[in-house]
Design a protein around this motif. Structure first.
Motif, PDB file in Angstrom:
ATOM      1  N   TYR A  18       0.876  -1.220  -0.016  1.00 10.67           N
ATOM      2  CA  TYR A  18       0.030   0.063  -0.176  1.00 10.67           C
ATOM      3  C   TYR A  18       0.786   1.204  -0.078  1.00 10.67           C
ATOM      4  CZ  TYR A  18      -3.859  -3.250   1.061  1.00 10.67           C
ATOM      5  OH  TYR A  18      -4.843  -4.214   1.060  1.00 10.67           O
ATOM      6  N   GLN A  19       2.198   1.154   0.449  1.00 10.74           N
ATOM      7  CA  GLN A  19       2.868   2.285   0.471  1.00 10.74           C
ATOM      8  C   GLN A  19       3.015   2.820  -0.955  1.00 10.74           C
ATOM      9  OE1 GLN A  19       6.560   1.554   2.398  1.00 10.74           O
ATOM     10  NE2 GLN A  19       5.451   0.305   3.946  1.00 10.74           N
ATOM     11  N   TRP A  20       3.082   2.263  -2.020  1.00 10.93           N
ATOM     12  CA  TRP A  20       3.099   3.038  -3.479  1.00 10.93           C
ATOM     13  C   TRP A  20       1.968   4.108  -3.776  1.00 10.93           C
ATOM     14  CZ3 TRP A  20      -1.013   1.568  -6.923  1.00 10.93           C
ATOM     15  CH2 TRP A  20      -1.103   2.235  -8.389  1.00 10.93           C
ATOM     16  N   LEU A  21       0.934   3.737  -2.885  1.00  9.82           N
ATOM     17  CA  LEU A  21      -0.283   4.605  -3.191  1.00  9.82           C
ATOM     18  C   LEU A  21       0.132   6.245  -2.804  1.00  9.82           C
ATOM     19  CD1 LEU A  21      -3.309   2.414  -2.031  1.00  9.82           C
ATOM     20  CD2 LEU A  21      -2.656   3.129  -4.046  1.00  9.82           C
ATOM     21  N   PHE A  22       1.064   6.267  -2.015  1.00  6.45           N
ATOM     22  CA  PHE A  22       1.675   7.770  -1.650  1.00  6.45           C
ATOM     23  C   PHE A  22       2.336   8.296  -2.808  1.00  6.45           C
ATOM     24  CE2 PHE A  22       0.064   5.771   2.157  1.00  6.45           C
ATOM     25  CZ  PHE A  22      -0.696   6.672   2.666  1.00  6.45           C
ATOM     26  N   GLY A  23       3.068   7.458  -3.967  1.00  5.02           N
ATOM     27  CA  GLY A  23       3.688   7.948  -4.846  1.00  5.02           C
ATOM     28  C   GLY A  23       3.426   9.058  -5.655  1.00  5.02           C
ATOM     29  N   THR A  59     -14.642   5.265  -3.543  1.00  7.12           N
ATOM     30  CA  THR A  59     -14.761   3.989  -4.590  1.00  7.12           C
ATOM     31  C   THR A  59     -13.403   4.292  -5.164  1.00  7.12           C
ATOM     32  OG1 THR A  59     -16.871   4.480  -4.842  1.00  7.12           O
ATOM     33  CG2 THR A  59     -15.990   3.336  -6.299  1.00  7.12           C
ATOM     34  N   GLY A  60     -12.768   5.323  -5.461  1.00  9.66           N
ATOM     35  CA  GLY A  60     -11.439   5.253  -6.065  1.00  9.66           C
ATOM     36  C   GLY A  60     -10.593   4.993  -5.251  1.00  9.66           C
ATOM     37  N   LEU A  61     -10.196   5.155  -3.925  1.00 12.08           N
ATOM     38  CA  LEU A  61      -9.396   4.707  -2.903  1.00 12.08           C
ATOM     39  C   LEU A  61      -9.611   3.203  -2.943  1.00 12.08           C
ATOM     40  CD1 LEU A  61      -7.206   5.084  -0.876  1.00 12.08           C
ATOM     41  CD2 LEU A  61      -8.990   5.589   0.527  1.00 12.08           C
ATOM     42  N   LEU A  62     -10.664   2.636  -2.786  1.00  9.37           N
ATOM     43  CA  LEU A  62     -10.860   1.230  -2.795  1.00  9.37           C
ATOM     44  C   LEU A  62     -10.399   0.647  -3.963  1.00  9.37           C
ATOM     45  CD1 LEU A  62     -14.099   0.776  -1.006  1.00  9.37           C
ATOM     46  CD2 LEU A  62     -11.800   0.509  -0.031  1.00  9.37           C
ATOM     47  N   SER A  63     -10.650   1.035  -4.930  1.00  8.87           N
ATOM     48  CA  SER A  63     -10.241   0.590  -6.459  1.00  8.87           C
ATOM     49  C   SER A  63      -8.703   0.600  -6.291  1.00  8.87           C
ATOM     50  CB  SER A  63     -10.844   1.292  -7.461  1.00  8.87           C
ATOM     51  OG  SER A  63     -10.007   0.902  -8.723  1.00  8.87           O
ATOM     52  N   ALA A  64      -7.928   1.826  -5.953  1.00  8.93           N
ATOM     53  CA  ALA A  64      -6.614   1.856  -5.976  1.00  8.93           C
ATOM     54  C   ALA A  64      -5.902   1.096  -4.816  1.00  8.93           C
ATOM     55  CB  ALA A  64      -6.257   3.320  -5.524  1.00  8.93           C
ATOM     56  N   MET A  65      -6.530   0.554  -3.942  1.00 13.74           N
ATOM     57  CA  MET A  65      -6.085  -0.396  -2.971  1.00 13.74           C
ATOM     58  C   MET A  65      -6.116  -1.585  -3.680  1.00 13.74           C
ATOM     59  SD  MET A  65      -7.566   0.995   0.727  1.00 13.74           S
ATOM     60  CE  MET A  65      -7.105  -0.512   1.566  1.00 13.74           C
ATOM     61  N   GLU A  66      -7.128  -2.285  -4.077  1.00 12.56           N
ATOM     62  CA  GLU A  66      -7.484  -3.458  -4.967  1.00 12.56           C
ATOM     63  C   GLU A  66      -5.961  -3.477  -5.983  1.00 12.56           C
ATOM     64  OE1 GLU A  66     -10.856  -4.856  -6.453  1.00 12.56           O
ATOM     65  OE2 GLU A  66     -11.813  -3.703  -4.743  1.00 12.56           O
ATOM     66  N   GLN A  67      -5.744  -2.353  -6.715  1.00 12.89           N
ATOM     67  CA  GLN A  67      -4.541  -2.696  -7.621  1.00 12.89           C
ATOM     68  C   GLN A  67      -3.152  -2.484  -6.759  1.00 12.89           C
ATOM     69  OE1 GLN A  67      -4.637   1.157  -9.938  1.00 12.89           O
ATOM     70  NE2 GLN A  67      -2.730   0.616 -10.997  1.00 12.89           N
ATOM     71  N   TYR A  69      -2.705  -4.238  -3.921  1.00 14.99           N
ATOM     72  CA  TYR A  69      -2.806  -5.171  -3.284  1.00 14.99           C
ATOM     73  C   TYR A  69      -2.183  -6.243  -4.382  1.00 14.99           C
ATOM     74  CZ  TYR A  69      -4.256  -9.638  -0.938  1.00 14.99           C
ATOM     75  OH  TYR A  69      -4.242 -10.606  -0.222  1.00 14.99           O
ATOM     76  N   GLY A  70      -2.834  -6.325  -5.572  1.00 12.63           N
ATOM     77  CA  GLY A  70      -2.536  -7.001  -6.635  1.00 12.63           C
ATOM     78  C   GLY A  70      -1.040  -6.802  -7.130  1.00 12.63           C
ATOM     79  N   ARG A  71      -0.489  -5.765  -6.994  1.00 21.29           N
ATOM     80  CA  ARG A  71       0.765  -5.457  -7.442  1.00 21.29           C
ATOM     81  C   ARG A  71       2.061  -6.274  -6.418  1.00 21.29           C
ATOM     82  NH1 ARG A  71       2.136   0.178  -9.744  1.00 21.29           N
ATOM     83  NH2 ARG A  71       4.220  -0.051  -8.451  1.00 21.29           N
ATOM     84  N   GLY A  72       1.373  -6.449  -5.066  1.00 17.87           N
ATOM     85  CA  GLY A  72       2.329  -6.802  -4.103  1.00 17.87           C
ATOM     86  C   GLY A  72       3.271  -6.005  -3.507  1.00 17.87           C
ATOM     87  N   PRO A  73       3.932  -6.520  -2.837  1.00 15.45           N
ATOM     88  CA  PRO A  73       4.150  -7.736  -2.167  1.00 15.45           C
ATOM     89  C   PRO A  73       2.771  -8.368  -1.388  1.00 15.45           C
ATOM     90  CG  PRO A  73       5.745  -6.486  -0.999  1.00 15.45           C
ATOM     91  CD  PRO A  73       4.944  -5.429  -2.031  1.00 15.45           C
TER      92      PRO A  73
END
Length: 134
Positions: A18-23, A59-67, A69-73
């Motif tokens: 989830y840290q990627w979301l802050f970039g 909705t946008g935040l949940l979608s980004a979190m799913e993305q 999570y899929g990227r990993g790790p």
């Protein structure tokens, strides 16, 4: 998950995926502005101001979190367990207690070997008869 109110400077407390979301390449980068205004009108203490940041589209935040999570790790077993829904708990200081509290962020914080706290299940009081709320 408290990702919607986490400042960029605290992102290392979140699971790595989830840290990627802050970039700057994040689909929700505009939710986490690097610079913002703090309204200090009528406030006498430095921490009492109102942070003026944009509203977050859930909705946008949940979608980004799913993305993310899929990227990993992948989440560690401790992170998965920490994020499970459970009953409410109450925590009370108790010098006689010596609970082991395992860190879910071991790269940053160590386990607490003998935490002087008693952890009990919290039971909400029953509503009075024929009362929809308190």
């Amino acid at each position: 998950k408290a990702i919607d109110n986490t400042p960029d400077s605290s992102k290392t407390l979140l699971p790595e995926c989830y840290q990627w979301l802050f970039g700057s390449n994040s689909p929700v980068a505009n939710f986490y502005p690097r610079k913002f205004v703090v309204d200090m009108d009528g406030v006498k203490t430095p921490w009492g101001g109102m942070t003026l940041i944009p509203f977050i589209d859930p909705t946008g935040l949940l979608s980004a979190m799913e993305q993310a999570y899929g990227r990993g790790p992948a989440l560690s077993p401790a992170e998965v367990q920490r994020d499970e829904f459970r009953g409410a708990r109450s925590f009370q200081y108790d010098m006689k207690a010596g609970v082991l509290v395992q860190s879910t962020v071991p790269r940053k914080y160590r386990d607490i070997q003998k935490c002087p706290v008693r952890i009990d299940e919290f039971k909400h009081p029953e509503l009075p008869a024929h009362s929809p709320h308190f």
